[in-house]
Design a protein around this motif. Sequence first.
Motif, PDB file in Angstrom:
ATOM      1  N   ALA A 290      -6.382   5.902 -82.796  1.00 31.04           N
ATOM      2  CA  ALA A 290      -5.244   5.360 -83.571  1.00 31.04           C
ATOM      3  C   ALA A 290      -5.726   4.178 -84.407  1.00 31.04           C
ATOM      4  N   LYS A 291      -5.192   4.078 -85.648  1.00 32.69           N
ATOM      5  CA  LYS A 291      -5.581   2.961 -86.534  1.00 32.69           C
ATOM      6  C   LYS A 291      -4.826   1.693 -86.142  1.00 32.69           C
ATOM      7  N   ARG A 292      -3.575   1.897 -85.634  1.00 31.82           N
ATOM      8  CA  ARG A 292      -2.747   0.749 -85.230  1.00 31.82           C
ATOM      9  C   ARG A 292      -2.097   1.093 -83.885  1.00 31.82           C
ATOM     10  N   GLN A 293      -1.814   0.056 -83.095  1.00 30.96           N
ATOM     11  CA  GLN A 293      -1.197   0.321 -81.786  1.00 30.96           C
ATOM     12  C   GLN A 293       0.195   0.942 -81.961  1.00 30.96           C
ATOM     13  N   GLU A 294       0.884   0.526 -83.033  1.00 33.67           N
ATOM     14  CA  GLU A 294       2.253   1.020 -83.268  1.00 33.67           C
ATOM     15  C   GLU A 294       2.281   2.530 -83.508  1.00 33.67           C
ATOM     16  N   ASP A 295       1.126   3.119 -83.866  1.00 37.21           N
ATOM     17  CA  ASP A 295       1.097   4.573 -84.107  1.00 37.21           C
ATOM     18  C   ASP A 295       1.073   5.370 -82.801  1.00 37.21           C
ATOM     19  N   LEU A 296       0.899   4.662 -81.681  1.00 37.43           N
ATOM     20  CA  LEU A 296       0.804   5.371 -80.389  1.00 37.43           C
ATOM     21  C   LEU A 296       2.162   5.353 -79.686  1.00 37.43           C
ATOM     22  N   PRO A 297       2.571   6.459 -79.080  1.00 32.93           N
ATOM     23  CA  PRO A 297       3.882   6.483 -78.414  1.00 32.93           C
ATOM     24  C   PRO A 297       3.906   5.564 -77.194  1.00 32.93           C
ATOM     25  N   PRO A 298       5.004   4.783 -77.035  1.00 33.20           N
ATOM     26  CA  PRO A 298       5.085   3.891 -75.863  1.00 33.20           C
ATOM     27  C   PRO A 298       5.164   4.699 -74.569  1.00 33.20           C
ATOM     28  N   ARG A 299       4.708   4.078 -73.501  1.00 33.07           N
ATOM     29  CA  ARG A 299       4.737   4.715 -72.179  1.00 33.07           C
ATOM     30  C   ARG A 299       5.562   3.869 -71.224  1.00 33.07           C
ATOM     31  N   LYS A 300       5.984   4.525 -70.128  1.00 32.89           N
ATOM     32  CA  LYS A 300       6.696   3.810 -69.063  1.00 32.89           C
ATOM     33  C   LYS A 300       5.730   3.657 -67.884  1.00 32.89           C
ATOM     34  N   MET A 301       6.101   2.775 -66.957  1.00 30.34           N
ATOM     35  CA  MET A 301       5.194   2.563 -65.804  1.00 30.34           C
ATOM     36  C   MET A 301       5.038   3.849 -65.002  1.00 30.34           C
ATOM     37  N   LYS A 302       6.130   4.603 -64.885  1.00 28.22           N
ATOM     38  CA  LYS A 302       6.049   5.817 -64.058  1.00 28.22           C
ATOM     39  C   LYS A 302       5.166   6.893 -64.703  1.00 28.22           C
ATOM     40  N   ASP A 303       4.938   6.793 -66.022  1.00 24.99           N
ATOM     41  CA  ASP A 303       4.089   7.804 -66.686  1.00 24.99           C
ATOM     42  C   ASP A 303       2.648   7.768 -66.160  1.00 24.99           C
ATOM     43  N   SER A 304       2.204   6.577 -65.743  1.00 23.06           N
ATOM     44  CA  SER A 304       0.803   6.484 -65.293  1.00 23.06           C
ATOM     45  C   SER A 304       0.705   6.454 -63.766  1.00 23.06           C
ATOM     46  N   TYR A 305       1.841   6.556 -63.077  1.00 23.18           N
ATOM     47  CA  TYR A 305       1.830   6.447 -61.612  1.00 23.18           C
ATOM     48  C   TYR A 305       1.072   7.617 -60.974  1.00 23.18           C
ATOM     49  N   LEU A 306       0.123   7.300 -60.118  1.00 20.36           N
ATOM     50  CA  LEU A 306      -0.652   8.337 -59.414  1.00 20.36           C
ATOM     51  C   LEU A 306      -0.696   8.046 -57.924  1.00 20.36           C
ATOM     52  N   GLU A 307      -0.771   9.104 -57.167  1.00 20.58           N
ATOM     53  CA  GLU A 307      -1.022   8.993 -55.724  1.00 20.58           C
ATOM     54  C   GLU A 307      -2.235   9.848 -55.418  1.00 20.58           C
ATOM     55  N   VAL A 308      -3.173   9.298 -54.695  1.00 20.11           N
ATOM     56  CA  VAL A 308      -4.376  10.069 -54.331  1.00 20.11           C
ATOM     57  C   VAL A 308      -4.605   9.930 -52.832  1.00 20.11           C
ATOM     58  N   ILE A 309      -4.869  11.051 -52.184  1.00 20.66           N
ATOM     59  CA  ILE A 309      -5.144  11.007 -50.744  1.00 20.66           C
ATOM     60  C   ILE A 309      -6.653  11.075 -50.511  1.00 20.66           C
ATOM     61  N   LEU A 310      -7.144  10.185 -49.678  1.00 21.67           N
ATOM     62  CA  LEU A 310      -8.519  10.273 -49.193  1.00 21.67           C
ATOM     63  C   LEU A 310      -8.407  10.802 -47.759  1.00 21.67           C
ATOM     64  N   PRO A 311      -8.725  12.089 -47.555  1.00 20.26           N
ATOM     65  CA  PRO A 311      -8.343  12.733 -46.279  1.00 20.26           C
ATOM     66  C   PRO A 311      -9.327  12.466 -45.131  1.00 20.26           C
TER      67      PRO A 311
ATOM     68  N   PRO B  47     -11.617   4.886 -39.618  1.00 20.70           N
ATOM     69  CA  PRO B  47     -12.374   5.954 -40.285  1.00 20.70           C
ATOM     70  C   PRO B  47     -11.808   7.349 -40.020  1.00 20.70           C
ATOM     71  N   ASP B  48     -10.776   7.450 -39.177  1.00 21.84           N
ATOM     72  CA  ASP B  48     -10.280   8.775 -38.795  1.00 21.84           C
ATOM     73  C   ASP B  48      -8.792   8.959 -39.122  1.00 21.84           C
ATOM     74  N   CYS B  49      -8.271   8.184 -40.062  1.00 24.12           N
ATOM     75  CA  CYS B  49      -6.865   8.334 -40.474  1.00 24.12           C
ATOM     76  C   CYS B  49      -6.833   8.465 -42.002  1.00 24.12           C
ATOM     77  N   ASP B  50      -5.989   9.362 -42.503  1.00 24.27           N
ATOM     78  CA  ASP B  50      -5.888   9.550 -43.958  1.00 24.27           C
ATOM     79  C   ASP B  50      -5.518   8.237 -44.653  1.00 24.27           C
ATOM     80  N   ILE B  51      -6.049   8.107 -45.872  1.00 23.76           N
ATOM     81  CA  ILE B  51      -5.751   6.932 -46.696  1.00 23.76           C
ATOM     82  C   ILE B  51      -5.010   7.418 -47.931  1.00 23.76           C
ATOM     83  N   LYS B  52      -4.010   6.627 -48.334  1.00 22.32           N
ATOM     84  CA  LYS B  52      -3.313   6.961 -49.593  1.00 22.32           C
ATOM     85  C   LYS B  52      -3.481   5.796 -50.562  1.00 22.32           C
TER      86      LYS B  52
END
Length: 396
Positions: free
Chosen positions: A39-60, A128-133
């Motif tokens: 993008a040439k300018r930040q204004e050309d990029l669509p705004p995002r919400k916090m939930k748009d980038s929310y991720l959950e990852v499990i380390l099993p 070391p023997d319990c899942d991590i989120k």
Amino acid sequence: MNMHKPLKVKLHLICYFQGKPFDHVQAMQERKALHTLLAKRQEDLPPRKMKDSYLEVILPLGSQPEIREKYLNVHNSVRFGRILEDLDSLGVLICYTHTKQEMQPRSPLSIVTALVDKINLCQKIIHPDCDIKFTGNVSWVGKTSMEVKMHMLQLHDGDYSPVLDATFVMVARDPENKRPAFVNPLIPESPEEEEIFKQGELNKLKRIDFNTASLLKMAPTAEERNIVHDIFLNTLDTRTVSFQSRKLPPNAVWMEDAKLKGLQICHPEERNIFNRIFGGFLMRKAFELGWAIACSYGGSRPFIVSVDDIMFQKPVEVGSLLLLSGQVCYTENNYIQIRVHTEVYNANTRENHTTNVFHFTFVSENEVPQVVPKTYGESMLYLDGKRHFTAVMKEI
Ligand SMILES: CCCCCCCCCC(=O)SCCNC(=O)CCNC(=O)[C@H](O)C(C)(C)COP(=O)(O)OP(=O)(O)OC[C@H]1O[C@@H](n2cnc3c(N)ncnc32)[C@H](O)[C@@H]1OP(=O)(O)O
């Protein structure tokens, strides 16, 4: 928050796709073509919400025992250095999720870790023997930088309980990682999110103030000067009328005797997708040196309490000789404040340059000896350590 399906992936395996090793050099060549997507300018990029980038990852760790070995330390708990690596990768992944454009097959952005603002732990032991989120999302956005907040929880008796909270700052660069690149704006959606966003803005200002008042730029405060002078008086040998004769007080260690050094050859195995050394790998190496210093200094098992203000000043090139210097710089009761400085040595030019500075706060099982500075430079290191320690204690 939008609950995404947990990704059961080992984060840094992302470097491999379709079972073939990733060709970093070819990939960097191909990335040049992505310049047109910026993008040439930040204004050309669509705004995002916090939930748009929310991720959950499990380390099993609980449900897949075969991955435990890599995470295990000799005390039968989880190696914190490995968690640092995973947080680093997750932070980058969250930023790619924030900046993702549906129409683009590949992101033109190179997203790098600029700062680990803080990681505060509320559990001494990670099992070391319990899942991590891990969970996290972008919490503040500037023009080209993004603050990411992440949380780590561990499963016990069917419930996840908090282990740590982390705040990182990532910076978007062009496809060749040469210049800054704009990122999507962030729009807070609720009063709670506005508060989080405002905090991100305040964090940026606090960092500027902290850097402006750095002892590398400014004299210590009057109160700090008194502390240094009291230490000086306390170490004078009263049998001689001399400014030179210094004597170590009881249960104390000279600062010059509380350091360790290490060397790391930065092999290609440790590179990230931009053909530079992984920030997470650097953090793990610095943490493990810091832990070894805390262990030998305190004489008992140390536990990490906080990591703060890790600055990634320069990328580390593959093949670099990385010199790590760690030092106890402040102590109080059972606490040990450690600073690790890393620099790369260029064998051709015979020059060194700083790449990172790390700050770790450990708590030892027993009370530790007081660390005592002798020179003016050591006294500044002591005051810097005290400043970091005081800031950490305010937070936890
Ligand atoms: C798919 C997921 C899995 C794969 C993951 C792969 C990637 C993994 C991530 C990594 O391993 S990255 C490797 C470790 N990090 C580095 O090597 C970064 C080394 N440092 C640098 O390259 C530069 O110092 C950096 C790009 C971070 C900043 O460069 P500059 O100082 O020239 O930045 P500039 O002055 O242009 O400022 C750009 C933005 O960065 C911000 N910034 C710079 N340094 C900062 C800092 N220390 N703290 C906070 N913000 C910082 C600055 O405020 C500004 O924000 P805004 O544009 O929003 O105003």
